[in-house]
Design an enzyme around this catalytic site. Structure first.
Site, PDB file in Angstrom:
ATOM      1  N   SER A   1      -9.289  37.118  13.857  1.00 28.03           N
ATOM      2  CA  SER A   1      -8.082  37.551  13.127  1.00 28.03           C
ATOM      3  C   SER A   1      -7.870  36.873  11.787  1.00 28.03           C
ATOM      4  CB  SER A   1      -6.844  37.336  13.986  1.00 28.03           C
ATOM      5  OG  SER A   1      -6.725  38.391  14.884  1.00 28.03           O
TER       6      SER A   1
ATOM      7  N   TYR B   1     -12.558  47.533  11.770  1.00 30.95           N
ATOM      8  CA  TYR B   1     -11.775  46.381  12.271  1.00 30.95           C
ATOM      9  C   TYR B   1     -12.641  45.421  13.105  1.00 30.95           C
ATOM     10  CZ  TYR B   1      -8.360  43.807  15.038  1.00 30.95           C
ATOM     11  OH  TYR B   1      -7.668  42.796  15.656  1.00 30.95           O
TER      12      TYR B   1
ATOM     13  N   VAL C   1      -8.870  34.418  17.534  1.00 26.32           N
ATOM     14  CA  VAL C   1      -9.213  34.091  18.923  1.00 26.32           C
ATOM     15  C   VAL C   1     -10.613  33.489  19.065  1.00 26.32           C
ATOM     16  CG1 VAL C   1      -7.611  35.693  20.059  1.00 26.32           C
ATOM     17  CG2 VAL C   1      -9.935  36.456  19.484  1.00 26.32           C
TER      18      VAL C   1
END
Ligand code: GLU
Length: 321
Positions: A76, A203, A273
């Site tokens: 992220s 993504y 993460v």
């Protein structure tokens, strides 16, 4: 009038190498704390007993300790860089499709989306980042958008060796059920303009970029130096935009742990993460820490502790020394 002792706001003679060495030494007995993200199978295989830290100052010095040269999945943290790209492309129009408020929810939560008609709270929760990926995808095939991102990352880090870990991207592509749910939901509200598979392809690849702490601290330097990388002189964004990205990182960079991070560390930051955190000390330095074990809200357990130690030792909190 006596207003008390002078604040040690500018500790110019600080020995940053001694500080990062001390942090590694003090954390050594705690290596392995937290829980590695296991919902992405490829990340579940990482040895949790690792910790690295790198600080690159706006004067161009890098100080590192521990596993600072080991590459990890930035996950992220990529959302900060993709937002930078999307703002360059769509300008303030970005804010018609994603908000700027803290969510107070988990990174992959779907609950607010229904109430808020498919407009995610901010660009740093998964739903918001998926919309941002959709914006970067505009006018491109997915492969080109991923290429644009990789070129941008090589530019900001001034490092042509950066690469995406295809195994991690594929691993998430196969198991990212919640992200598929979020994306389909937003497509249903008309807030995704491209096919869900294409947007998530971008993504998952942005998240799978592998960087070391040293490389990440270089990549984040423009945020500490009014939008320009002081090592290369490359201009990335305007000073105002850099300030605003930092504000978003402060408010939203750690999901529902953002308040706690501001309370303990007091620096704009973004976690992933994979166990990495990028933190920005405006006007001073870009800092990257990495340790794969996560705390309850999905932020690196030892990484958060390390940044609190750093903020205490340097007095770098944006809220005062
Ligand atoms: N790729 C991860 C996901 O979407 C990113 C989450 C994170 O790093 O916080 O689940």
């Amino acid at each position: 009038m006596n207003i008390g002792p002078a604040l040690p706001s500018e500790r110019v003679d600080m020995d940053l190498q001694a500080i990062v060495d001390d942090i590694v030494r003090e954390l050594e007995p705690r290596l392995g704390e937290g829980k590695v993200a296991d919902y992405i199978p490829e990340l579940a295989r990482i040895d949790p007993k690792q910790f690295g830290i790198a600080i690159t100052t706006v004067e161009g010095q890098t100080y590192k300790a521990g596993d600072a040269d080991a590459a990890f999945s930035i996950q992220s943290i990529s959302k900060v860089f993709m937002l930078t790209l999307a703002l360059g492309k769509a300008g303030e129009g970005v804010w018609n499709r994603v908000g700027r408020e803290p969510s107070g929810s988990a990174f992959n939560s779907i609950v607010q989306l229904e109430h808020e008609h498919g407009i995610p709270r901010n660009p740093f929760i998964n739903a918001g980042a998926i919309v941002v990926a959709d914006m970067v995808l505009a006018g491109h095939a997915p492969r080109e958008a991923i290429g644009e991102y990789l070129r941008f990352m090589r530019y900001v880090a001034d490092d042509e060796t950066l690469s995406i870990d295809e195994k991690v991207a594929q691993s998430e592509q196969k198991t990212g059920y919640r992200n598929f749910a979020l994306a389909n939901f937003m497509r249903g509200f008309g807030n995704l303009h491209h096919p869900v598979e294409h947007v998530l392809g971008v993504y998952f690849h942005q998240c799978a970029l592998a960087l070391s702490c040293v490389q990440l601290s270089h990549a984040g330097l423009y945020l500490a130096h009014r939008g320009t990388n002081p090592l290369t002189g490359f201009s990335v964004v305007s000073p105002k935009r850099a300030r605003r990205i930092n504000a978003l990182m402060m408010m939203c960079g750690h999901y529902d742990g953002s308040g706690d991070f501001a309370f303990h560390v007091g620096l704009p930051g973004k976690s992933g993460v994979g166990g990495g955190i990028l933190a920005v000390a405006p006007g001073k330095a870009s800092i990257a820490v990495w340790s794969p074990g996560l705390n309850k809200v999905g932020n690196s357990a030892l990484g958060s502790v390390a940044l609190e130690m750093l903020a205490t030792k340097t007095g770098w909190s944006v809220f005062g020394t």
